[in-house]
Enzyme design. Sequence first.
Site, PDB file in Angstrom:
ATOM      1  N   ASP A 148       0.832  -1.205   0.000  1.00 50.03           N
ATOM      2  CA  ASP A 148       0.000   0.000   0.000  1.00 50.03           C
ATOM      3  C   ASP A 148       0.870   1.260   0.000  1.00 50.03           C
ATOM      4  O   ASP A 148       2.115   1.180  -0.051  1.00 50.03           O
ATOM      5  CB  ASP A 148      -0.933  -0.057   1.221  1.00 50.03           C
ATOM      6  N   ASP A 207      -9.593   3.990  -4.327  1.00 49.58           N
ATOM      7  CA  ASP A 207     -10.280   2.760  -3.916  1.00 49.58           C
ATOM      8  C   ASP A 207     -11.680   2.655  -4.502  1.00 49.58           C
ATOM      9  O   ASP A 207     -12.457   3.608  -4.477  1.00 49.58           O
ATOM     10  CB  ASP A 207     -10.419   2.721  -2.386  1.00 49.58           C
TER      11      ASP A 207
END
Length: 450
Positions: A148, A207
């Site tokens: 991430d 996202d």
Amino acid sequence: MYEILAFGVLALVYGVTGLDNGLAQKPQMGWNSWNTFACNINETTILSAAHAIKNSGLINFGYEYVVIDDCWSVKSGRDSKGNLVADPSKFPHGMKWLADQVHALGLKIGIYSSAGTLTCAGYPASLGREERDAALWASWDMDYLKYDNCNDAGQNSQQGNIKRYTAMRDALAKTGRPILYSMCNWGVADVWNWGAPIGNSWRMSGDITNNFNTPFDGCPASAASGYGCSVINILNKAAPIVAKGGPGGWNDLDMMVVGFSNLTPDEQQTHFTMWAAIKSPLIMGHDVTKQTWTTLKILTNRNILDLSQGSWNIATRTYTMGDVQLWQQTSPDNVERIVMVLNTGAKDRNMTVPFSDIFGGDSEREAATYNVTELWTNVVTDEVRAHIDIVVRSHGIWVGRFQPTSGIQHVDIVRASPRRRSDEHQAEATVSNSSGAEAESEVESEAGVE
Ligand SMILES: *[C@@H]1O[C@H](CO)[C@@H](O)[C@H](O)[C@H]1NC(C)=O
Ligand SMILES: *[C@@H]1O[C@H](CO)[C@@H](O)[C@H](O)[C@H]1NC(C)=O
Ligand SMILES: *[C@@H]1O[C@H](CO)[C@@H](O)[C@H](O)[C@H]1NC(C)=O
Ligand SMILES: *[C@@H]1O[C@H](CO)[C@@H](O)[C@H](O)[C@H]1NC(C)=O
């Protein structure tokens, strides 16, 4: 000479070569814990998902990686040697044991960290500790890393991104274990322009959320990153950069929201088709222990999976006109086409698509005759000429495979008919839903999956 020509054609088709670690030659497929469980994970939730992927038959269709997302480690810090520690209350048997269990099912297992000082949920992360952490994961027999981009310590320029993500690539390589490297930097710093030699895939947007097409301020149409992004928002952002993906390094349109109740079956079919056709990784996020038959039928549609795992070139968008989008995939020899017509509008539409829209400017192909198979219904229309009349429901998709019955000369350099993943698996593959019912997985010739 033959080989040089073939290589030339492949290079032209894909444009780029991904990370040279032998992995993700086709887009990876699997499941990730985040969208169902967020931080509420433990060895039971992960193992139950793995068992469900096996018992439902999803494993037979290529769903392979079971990825543990954020919140798996002790949050307060590392051990006295500086190693991350799997939280013993969540993973009492430890990660090596869990990996062994998952491997025993014939699946692979993934782990998570961030190229930052802390993960997105505030757990210890790997910036500056890449080699130590990669070695630990390799010692647990991990097969996949989702990496991430939270808490980047101010290293958010393109240079900073490249440096942070390259450090982990090199650390993974140094372990000697094949570990698929899934970069999750949300499309910042134009990752599609530099991601291919670094990662096996790279997130190219903010996202995704459980939403087909509702605009949300947190995910502007213009900026790459953000959150709460709808399926169509991400699709539109992917359209200009599809060609950046290729074997070993793929544009990642984020985990699928197939199986989430906020999307209708039509919306799920549209979403799944486009993720397959653009050759995004196909990572499920729904609760695989409670999935419906409808979800399972969508995710195991052989015709659609073939757009991803077969030899078709990556889909490109021909045009957007109002609520209608036309996309196409070509076969490697450019004889066959997959034509996708999406209707993002609120009304069902009857449409006539002229061949000039599809084959624009190519008079030989415009004049040819085709047998057309709609891939969700398997309805075949023979000897179609000049135009095709179709119905596309609101938020639905029409996917036609055009096979010429006359006229088109193919170039016999990389002649290949669309491949199935594995003929052996195909013969046996069945899916079963949570009630244990089994059925033939092949698409039935009756109408659609509703
Ligand atoms: C894992 O979490 C589930 C759901 O929260 C719970 O029912 C189960 O007991 C937990 N298992 C372990 C080993 O902590
Ligand atoms: C499971 O499949 C059977 C047979 O097709 C079907 O009747 C049943 O409704 C399905 N159950 C679920 C939960 O989808
Ligand atoms: C499409 O055409 C069919 C018959 O040709 C008709 O029954 C249907 O109402 C039409 N649908 C729309 C949305 O125009
Ligand atoms: C097209 O359909 C016709 C009629 O069913 C059939 O005879 C022919 O073999 C088909 N051609 C191709 C290329 O599929």
